[in-house]
Each structure stands twice: as structure tokens, then as C-alpha cells.
Design a protein around this motif. Structure first.
Motif, PDB file in Angstrom:
ATOM      1  N   ALA A 127      -0.616 -27.373  67.062  1.00 58.71           N
ATOM      2  CA  ALA A 127      -0.510 -27.850  65.613  1.00 58.71           C
ATOM      3  C   ALA A 127       0.155 -29.177  65.591  1.00 58.71           C
ATOM      4  O   ALA A 127       1.638 -29.078  65.988  1.00 58.71           O
ATOM      5  CB  ALA A 127       0.207 -26.671  64.806  1.00 58.71           C
ATOM      6  N   GLY A 128      -0.420 -30.317  65.282  1.00 60.81           N
ATOM      7  CA  GLY A 128       0.413 -31.479  65.518  1.00 60.81           C
ATOM      8  C   GLY A 128       0.911 -31.978  64.148  1.00 60.81           C
ATOM      9  O   GLY A 128      -0.033 -32.424  63.360  1.00 60.81           O
ATOM     10  N   VAL A 134       8.632 -39.131  62.879  1.00 60.89           N
ATOM     11  CA  VAL A 134       8.625 -38.241  61.881  1.00 60.89           C
ATOM     12  C   VAL A 134       8.966 -36.727  62.367  1.00 60.89           C
ATOM     13  O   VAL A 134       8.132 -36.370  63.221  1.00 60.89           O
ATOM     14  CB  VAL A 134       7.275 -38.178  61.283  1.00 60.89           C
ATOM     15  CG1 VAL A 134       6.976 -37.197  60.087  1.00 60.89           C
ATOM     16  CG2 VAL A 134       6.670 -39.544  60.841  1.00 60.89           C
ATOM     17  N   SER A 136      12.159 -34.218  60.783  1.00 64.18           N
ATOM     18  CA  SER A 136      12.350 -33.467  59.709  1.00 64.18           C
ATOM     19  C   SER A 136      11.914 -33.797  58.236  1.00 64.18           C
ATOM     20  O   SER A 136      11.462 -32.806  57.252  1.00 64.18           O
ATOM     21  CB  SER A 136      13.877 -33.490  59.501  1.00 64.18           C
ATOM     22  OG  SER A 136      14.618 -33.226  60.550  1.00 64.18           O
ATOM     23  N   THR A 159       4.050 -35.970  68.794  1.00 58.93           N
ATOM     24  CA  THR A 159       4.896 -35.386  69.884  1.00 58.93           C
ATOM     25  C   THR A 159       5.772 -34.132  69.558  1.00 58.93           C
ATOM     26  O   THR A 159       5.708 -33.611  68.469  1.00 58.93           O
ATOM     27  CB  THR A 159       6.148 -36.619  70.049  1.00 58.93           C
ATOM     28  OG1 THR A 159       6.740 -36.214  71.167  1.00 58.93           O
ATOM     29  CG2 THR A 159       7.186 -36.584  68.708  1.00 58.93           C
ATOM     30  N   TRP A 160       5.979 -33.663  70.687  1.00 61.30           N
ATOM     31  CA  TRP A 160       6.539 -32.350  70.748  1.00 61.30           C
ATOM     32  C   TRP A 160       5.803 -31.235  70.566  1.00 61.30           C
ATOM     33  O   TRP A 160       6.014 -30.117  69.829  1.00 61.30           O
ATOM     34  CB  TRP A 160       7.847 -32.032  69.752  1.00 61.30           C
ATOM     35  CG  TRP A 160       8.861 -33.136  69.849  1.00 61.30           C
ATOM     36  CD1 TRP A 160       9.411 -34.020  68.912  1.00 61.30           C
ATOM     37  CD2 TRP A 160       9.770 -33.279  70.861  1.00 61.30           C
ATOM     38  NE1 TRP A 160      10.430 -34.865  69.195  1.00 61.30           N
ATOM     39  CE2 TRP A 160      10.658 -34.452  70.528  1.00 61.30           C
ATOM     40  CE3 TRP A 160      10.003 -32.643  72.108  1.00 61.30           C
ATOM     41  CZ2 TRP A 160      11.708 -34.902  71.310  1.00 61.30           C
ATOM     42  CZ3 TRP A 160      10.870 -33.085  72.776  1.00 61.30           C
ATOM     43  CH2 TRP A 160      11.834 -34.297  72.655  1.00 61.30           C
ATOM     44  N   ILE A 161       4.555 -31.254  70.892  1.00 57.17           N
ATOM     45  CA  ILE A 161       3.394 -30.458  70.498  1.00 57.17           C
ATOM     46  C   ILE A 161       3.421 -29.376  71.446  1.00 57.17           C
ATOM     47  O   ILE A 161       2.765 -29.434  72.631  1.00 57.17           O
ATOM     48  CB  ILE A 161       1.915 -31.281  70.225  1.00 57.17           C
ATOM     49  CG1 ILE A 161       2.133 -32.630  69.434  1.00 57.17           C
ATOM     50  CG2 ILE A 161       0.925 -30.235  69.599  1.00 57.17           C
ATOM     51  CD1 ILE A 161       2.984 -32.107  67.974  1.00 57.17           C
ATOM     52  N   TRP A 206      12.748 -24.180  78.390  1.00 54.77           N
ATOM     53  CA  TRP A 206      11.108 -24.064  77.870  1.00 54.77           C
ATOM     54  C   TRP A 206      10.277 -24.855  78.464  1.00 54.77           C
ATOM     55  O   TRP A 206       9.198 -25.416  78.035  1.00 54.77           O
ATOM     56  CB  TRP A 206      11.190 -24.496  76.207  1.00 54.77           C
ATOM     57  CG  TRP A 206      12.110 -23.620  75.317  1.00 54.77           C
ATOM     58  CD1 TRP A 206      13.432 -23.271  75.654  1.00 54.77           C
ATOM     59  CD2 TRP A 206      11.815 -23.338  74.044  1.00 54.77           C
ATOM     60  NE1 TRP A 206      13.965 -22.800  74.448  1.00 54.77           N
ATOM     61  CE2 TRP A 206      13.089 -22.860  73.376  1.00 54.77           C
ATOM     62  CE3 TRP A 206      10.598 -23.651  73.073  1.00 54.77           C
ATOM     63  CZ2 TRP A 206      13.074 -22.169  72.268  1.00 54.77           C
ATOM     64  CZ3 TRP A 206      10.808 -23.022  71.765  1.00 54.77           C
ATOM     65  CH2 TRP A 206      12.043 -22.357  71.387  1.00 54.77           C
ATOM     66  N   VAL A 360      17.719 -24.875  72.756  1.00 62.17           N
ATOM     67  CA  VAL A 360      16.591 -25.531  72.086  1.00 62.17           C
ATOM     68  C   VAL A 360      16.268 -24.720  70.675  1.00 62.17           C
ATOM     69  O   VAL A 360      15.835 -25.510  69.722  1.00 62.17           O
ATOM     70  CB  VAL A 360      15.229 -25.422  73.072  1.00 62.17           C
ATOM     71  CG1 VAL A 360      13.973 -26.118  72.439  1.00 62.17           C
ATOM     72  CG2 VAL A 360      15.651 -26.064  74.403  1.00 62.17           C
ATOM     73  N   ILE A 363      16.155 -26.260  67.059  1.00 62.30           N
ATOM     74  CA  ILE A 363      15.461 -27.696  66.489  1.00 62.30           C
ATOM     75  C   ILE A 363      14.243 -27.245  66.056  1.00 62.30           C
ATOM     76  O   ILE A 363      13.720 -27.715  65.018  1.00 62.30           O
ATOM     77  CB  ILE A 363      15.599 -28.529  67.960  1.00 62.30           C
ATOM     78  CG1 ILE A 363      16.759 -28.665  68.258  1.00 62.30           C
ATOM     79  CG2 ILE A 363      14.709 -29.572  67.427  1.00 62.30           C
ATOM     80  CD1 ILE A 363      17.150 -29.509  69.605  1.00 62.30           C
ATOM     81  N   PRO A 364      13.076 -26.471  66.951  1.00 68.01           N
ATOM     82  CA  PRO A 364      11.755 -26.549  66.193  1.00 68.01           C
ATOM     83  C   PRO A 364      11.633 -25.923  64.802  1.00 68.01           C
ATOM     84  O   PRO A 364      12.492 -25.031  64.503  1.00 68.01           O
ATOM     85  CB  PRO A 364      11.044 -25.807  67.127  1.00 68.01           C
ATOM     86  CG  PRO A 364      11.934 -25.626  68.426  1.00 68.01           C
ATOM     87  CD  PRO A 364      13.223 -25.845  68.113  1.00 68.01           C
ATOM     88  N   GLU A 365      10.523 -26.256  64.196  1.00 66.13           N
ATOM     89  CA  GLU A 365      10.103 -25.327  62.963  1.00 66.13           C
ATOM     90  C   GLU A 365      11.235 -25.767  61.713  1.00 66.13           C
ATOM     91  O   GLU A 365      11.379 -25.019  61.067  1.00 66.13           O
ATOM     92  CB  GLU A 365      10.042 -24.020  63.236  1.00 66.13           C
ATOM     93  CG  GLU A 365       8.845 -23.329  62.456  1.00 66.13           C
ATOM     94  CD  GLU A 365       7.421 -23.690  62.832  1.00 66.13           C
ATOM     95  OE1 GLU A 365       7.413 -24.346  64.136  1.00 66.13           O
ATOM     96  OE2 GLU A 365       6.572 -23.368  62.440  1.00 66.13           O
ATOM     97  N   THR A 367      15.252 -27.855  61.700  1.00 62.70           N
ATOM     98  CA  THR A 367      16.412 -27.520  62.458  1.00 62.70           C
ATOM     99  C   THR A 367      17.381 -26.838  61.493  1.00 62.70           C
ATOM    100  O   THR A 367      17.027 -26.590  60.280  1.00 62.70           O
ATOM    101  CB  THR A 367      17.059 -29.003  62.496  1.00 62.70           C
ATOM    102  OG1 THR A 367      17.315 -29.757  61.420  1.00 62.70           O
ATOM    103  CG2 THR A 367      16.172 -29.896  63.514  1.00 62.70           C
ATOM    104  N   ILE A 370      18.266 -28.260  58.362  1.00 64.64           N
ATOM    105  CA  ILE A 370      17.050 -28.481  57.398  1.00 64.64           C
ATOM    106  C   ILE A 370      16.991 -26.892  56.703  1.00 64.64           C
ATOM    107  O   ILE A 370      16.724 -26.796  55.335  1.00 64.64           O
ATOM    108  CB  ILE A 370      15.725 -28.878  57.925  1.00 64.64           C
ATOM    109  CG1 ILE A 370      15.828 -30.350  58.511  1.00 64.64           C
ATOM    110  CG2 ILE A 370      14.423 -28.405  57.138  1.00 64.64           C
ATOM    111  CD1 ILE A 370      16.162 -31.290  57.198  1.00 64.64           C
ATOM    112  N   LEU A 373      19.598 -26.839  54.228  1.00 62.57           N
ATOM    113  CA  LEU A 373      19.078 -27.619  52.890  1.00 62.57           C
ATOM    114  C   LEU A 373      18.298 -26.653  52.131  1.00 62.57           C
ATOM    115  O   LEU A 373      18.296 -26.755  50.855  1.00 62.57           O
ATOM    116  CB  LEU A 373      18.659 -28.923  53.257  1.00 62.57           C
ATOM    117  CG  LEU A 373      19.763 -29.971  53.919  1.00 62.57           C
ATOM    118  CD1 LEU A 373      19.027 -31.402  54.404  1.00 62.57           C
ATOM    119  CD2 LEU A 373      20.544 -30.434  52.796  1.00 62.57           C
TER     120      LEU A 373
END
Ligand SMILES: Cc1cc2nc3c(=O)[nH]c(=O)nc-3n(C[C@H](O)[C@H](O)[C@H](O)COP(=O)(O)OP(=O)(O)OC[C@H]3O[C@@H](n4cnc5c(N)ncnc54)[C@H](O)[C@@H]3O)c2cc1C
Length: 385
Positions: A127-128, A134, A136, A159-161, A206, A360, A363-365, A367, A370, A373
Motif C-alpha cells: 500500500a503506497g 509526505v 504524517s 517511500t517506506w512501503i 524489521w 520502530v 512510527i508507522p500507521e 506516529t 498523530i 492529536l
């Protein structure tokens, strides 16, 4: 230890999966492939076998060829995978949500073509969303899909895919219009027919599975490869995040639980000052704190899963679970290293790897910040993004 209750069926499913993971996955991921990249073929074998236990296949309903397991059972099973290996849990998570998006959003011709392979663990999906500028703020996505007759031409960089170099298909979030919210659209790219370039990223942990950069240069995709309607990718992504964050919470929970298990065992074996270190009150207190936080993480995660199963909006609860479980993993893994003393920072013991993996997780999905917030906005109605 540490669950609210399980039905007999759930207990049977968890026990069977736990035996399989202990026999087959644990030695491979935590010894042979510790910090080493697992080739696609071998990872694929795990996907196929885990699909028979209800992973991946369970998140899609029977009407689309899945097993249609309930969310709580899925989360219980997924916790077992994450407690065995975070690297194994990533492709399970990404393929599960790829399958769900295709089941929910794809036109029949794409569903019939790709869903059976994904559900059987024979295909890998990516899923890109993220791009170099880009992270957060998904509203700023730059990757462009430009209409050209009955096709779109896609240019950009992701990136980070996760699953990047394994991927057979990519669900790519692209900009089709200038409106930040209504200008994003999902396309399904078949790597063979709509080739994209992939470059793996080496990380602190990872690393037994793929996280990659993806380069899209004049990729020509039929308009019929659109998932959902034009301009609806943001709405559909946010719906997916509410669900996938519960799984990412279970990843944090898995790391934390494993760190607690390793620390508990070590504390009852290692002797100092004439007794096992578990007999020293400060170690006992640390273990008590760790165990309480593991259970709190599990309760938050399972609550969010139950709400999703009941069809109740769970954006705040999913954010709380992700935030708490992933931060708890960092603290608990560090405490597990501390309980191991010098041994804890060597490659001989699993806690060294768990501590790197835990860093790690927040961070993904989205942070930790986020998630905070999102929780704050739900509490006050005021957007502090
Ligand atoms: C292992 C791994 C796997 C991943 N897999 C995928 C994947 O499969 N697909 C995909 O699309 N992406 C993936 N990602 C990307 C991930 O979603 C992003 O890394 C994440 O959303 C954060 O974006 P960023 O790294 O650009 O950080 P940034 O957004 O640049 O954030 C940097 C820092 O600023 C903070 N920050 C940002 N905005 C605010 C604000 N408004 N208020 C306060 N603090 C703020 C953040 O919390 C963070 O601490 C993955 C990342 C990792 C590490």
C-alpha cells in the motif's frame, strides 16, 4: 496469561497457531534470519500456511472467498504472530489490508483476478501512501495520475512501503485533482503489467522483510484499475487506518509481551547476591510494571477490535490502542534489556533485537504524536494538527 476471556474455539485456534509458530517460525526469524532478509519464496510459504490458520483469509467475508473471522479472534491470532516475529507480522498485516481494500473497493474484474491469490497467501500486496515529503500529512501527496484516454499515467515516488520488493500488486494513492481532500484516488498496479522500480531500505530493525522506496515513471494503468471512485482515496484510507491501527497496536503488544516473557524467564534463572534476581524486590517491581502495561495494551487493543466488530466508530479507541501499545513496547523492551544486564545488549539474547524493533513501532500507521492529536480532537472537538 493476560487475556479477558477466550471462547473454546478461540483458545483452540490460538493454541494451534502458537504451536506452529514455535516449531517453524521462531527458530527461523529469531536465529537463522535474525536481521537477515528473508527471500520472497520462503516468506510466501509462511503466508500460505498462515492463511490456513485464518490469518489474511480471516479479514475478508465468506461472500468474497475469505473465512470471515470476527475482529477479536483475528487480533488474538495476530498477537501470536507479532509475539513470535515482527518481521513475519508485517506481510501478514499488509496482505490482510490489501485484501480487505480489494474486497471492499475493487471492481469485479480486479476482485476476481487478485483476491483469491491474496487470500491464499500466494500474492503479496503493498500500500503506497507515504512519499519523501509526505508522511504524517497524507493530504500533501504529490504522486500524480494524469488521465490519458481510457488510461492514467502515473509519475512519482513512494517511500517506506512495506512488502515493497515482495509486492506483486501495489495499491497506490495518487493525486488526480488539486483539492487536497477530494483530489486523491487509489489505483491497483500489477507489477508485471504496470512496472515500478523498487529499492529496499535498510533500517535499525524489521529487516527480515521488505520496506522499500518505489519509483513510478510514466506507469500506464487502465482507468478500470481504479479502486473506489475518483477522489475518494482519502475517505477510504481513513476508514482503513481505523482498522489497521488496531493491528499495529497488536504489533506493539506482541513485542512487549515477548520482552516480558524473555525477562521473566531470565529473572528466574540468573543468580546474583545468592539468589535468583527475581527474588530482588526492584526486579520484581519492574516485572510487575511490565506485566501490567502488557495487559493494559491488550485490553485497549481488544476493546478497539470489539468495537470494530460491533460496527461502532472506533477512531479514538484505535488511536489509544496504537499509541499506548507501541510506546509500551519501547519501555518494556528497554526494561527487559535492563533485567538481562550486560547479556541484554548482546546478539545472544532476543531482548537486544526486541529493543531495536520496539523503537520502530511508534512510527508507522500514524506516529505517536498523530495518535495523540486524534485522541485530543475526539475529546475536545478542536483540531490541533
Ligand atoms: C517500518 C515502516 C513501515 C512503513 N510502511 C508503510 C507502508 O507500507 N505504506 C506507507 O505508505 N507508509 C509506510 N510507512 C510510513 C509511515 O506511515 C510514516 O513514516 C509515518 O506516517 C510518519 O511519517 P514520516 O516518517 O514522514 O514522519 P513526519 O511526518 O515527517 O514526522 C516527523 C516527526 O514530526 C512529528 N509530527 C508530524 N506532524 C506533526 C504535528 N502536526 N504535530 C506534532 N508532531 C508532528 C511526527 O510525529 C514525527 O515525530 C512505514 C514506515 C515505517 C518506519
Amino acid at each position: 496469561m493476560g487475556y479477558v476471556f477466550r471462547t473454546e474455539e478461540q483458545q483452540g485456534a490460538v493454541d494451534g497457531l502458537r504451536r506452529y509458530l514455535a516449531d517453524k517460525a521462531d527458530p527461523l526469524f529469531n536465529k537463522e534470519y535474525r536481521d537477515r532478509f528473508m527471500p520472497k519464496e520462503q516468506m510466501g510459504e509462511f503466508m500460505r500456511e498462515l492463511s490456513e490458520f485464518g490469518l489474511i483469509s480471516g479479514v475478508v467475508g465468506e461472500e468474497h472467498g475469505g473465512l470471515g473471522l470476527d475482529w477479536l479472534t483475528m487480533i488474538m491470532l495476530f498477537e501470536e504472530v507479532a509475539a513470535t516475529s515482527i518481521d513475519l507480522s508485517v506481510p501478514v498485516l499488509i496482505n490482510s489490508f490489501g485484501a480487505q481494500m480489494i474486497a471492499r473497493l475493487a471492481p469485479a474484474h480486479l476482485r476476481e483476478r487478485y483476491l483469491p491469490g491474496l487470500l491464499k497467501g500466494e500474492l503479496f500486496c503493498s500500500a503506497g501512501i507515504s512519499e519523501p515529503d509526505v508522511g504524517s500529512n497524507v493530504l500533501e501527496i504529490k504522486t500524480r495520475a494524469r488521465r490519458d484516454g481510457d488510461h492514467y499515467i502515473i509519475n512519482g515516488e513512494k517511500t517506506w512501503i512495506s512488502n515493497g520488493s515482495y509486492s506483486d500488486i501495489l495499491i497506490c494513492t495518487c493525486r488526480t485533482g488539486d483539492d487536497p481532500r477530494r483530489g486523491l484516488t487509489h489505483f491497483l498496479l500489477d507489477r508485471k503489467e504496470h512496472p515500478y522500480e523498487v529499492r529496499d531500505i535498510h533500517k535499525i530493525a524489521w529487516n527480515s522483510q521488505s520496506t522499500a522506496q518505489i519509483f513510478l515513471t510514466d506507469v500506464r494503468v487502465p482507468a478500470s484499475n481504479m479502486l473506489g471512485n475518483e477522489g475518494e482515496a482519502l475517505k477510504n484510507t481513513l476508514t482503513m487506518f481505523e482498522r489497521s491501527r488496531v493491528f499495529v497496536a497488536a504489533q506493539g503488544l506482541g513485542i512487549a509481551r515477548r520482552a516480558l516473557e524473555e525477562a521473566t524467564r531470565y529473572a528466574t534463572e540468573r543468580k546474583q547476591h545468592g539468589k535468583v534476581i527475581a527474588g530482588h524486590q526492584l526486579i520484581s517491581a519492574m516485572l510487575a510494571e511490565m506485566a501490567t502495561n502488557v495487559d493494559a495494551a491488550r485490553l485497549l487493543t481488544q476493546r478497539a477490535a470489539s468495537m470494530i466488530e460491533a460496527g461502532v466508530p472506533a477512531e479514538m479507541e484505535a488511536a489509544m490502542a496504537k499509541y499506548f501499545a507501541c510506546e509500551a513496547a519501547v519501555t518494556i523492551a528497554r526494561q527487559a534489556v535492563q533485567i538481562h544486564g550486560g547479556n541484554g545488549v548482546t546478539k545472544e539474547f532476543l531482548v537486544e533485537k526486541l529493543a531495536r524493533e520496539a523503537i520502530v513501532a511508534p512510527i508507522p500507521e500514524g506516529t505517536t504524536q498523530i495518535q495523540q492529536l486524534i485522541i485530543g480532537r475526539a475529546l475536545t472537538g478542536v483540531n490541533a494538527f
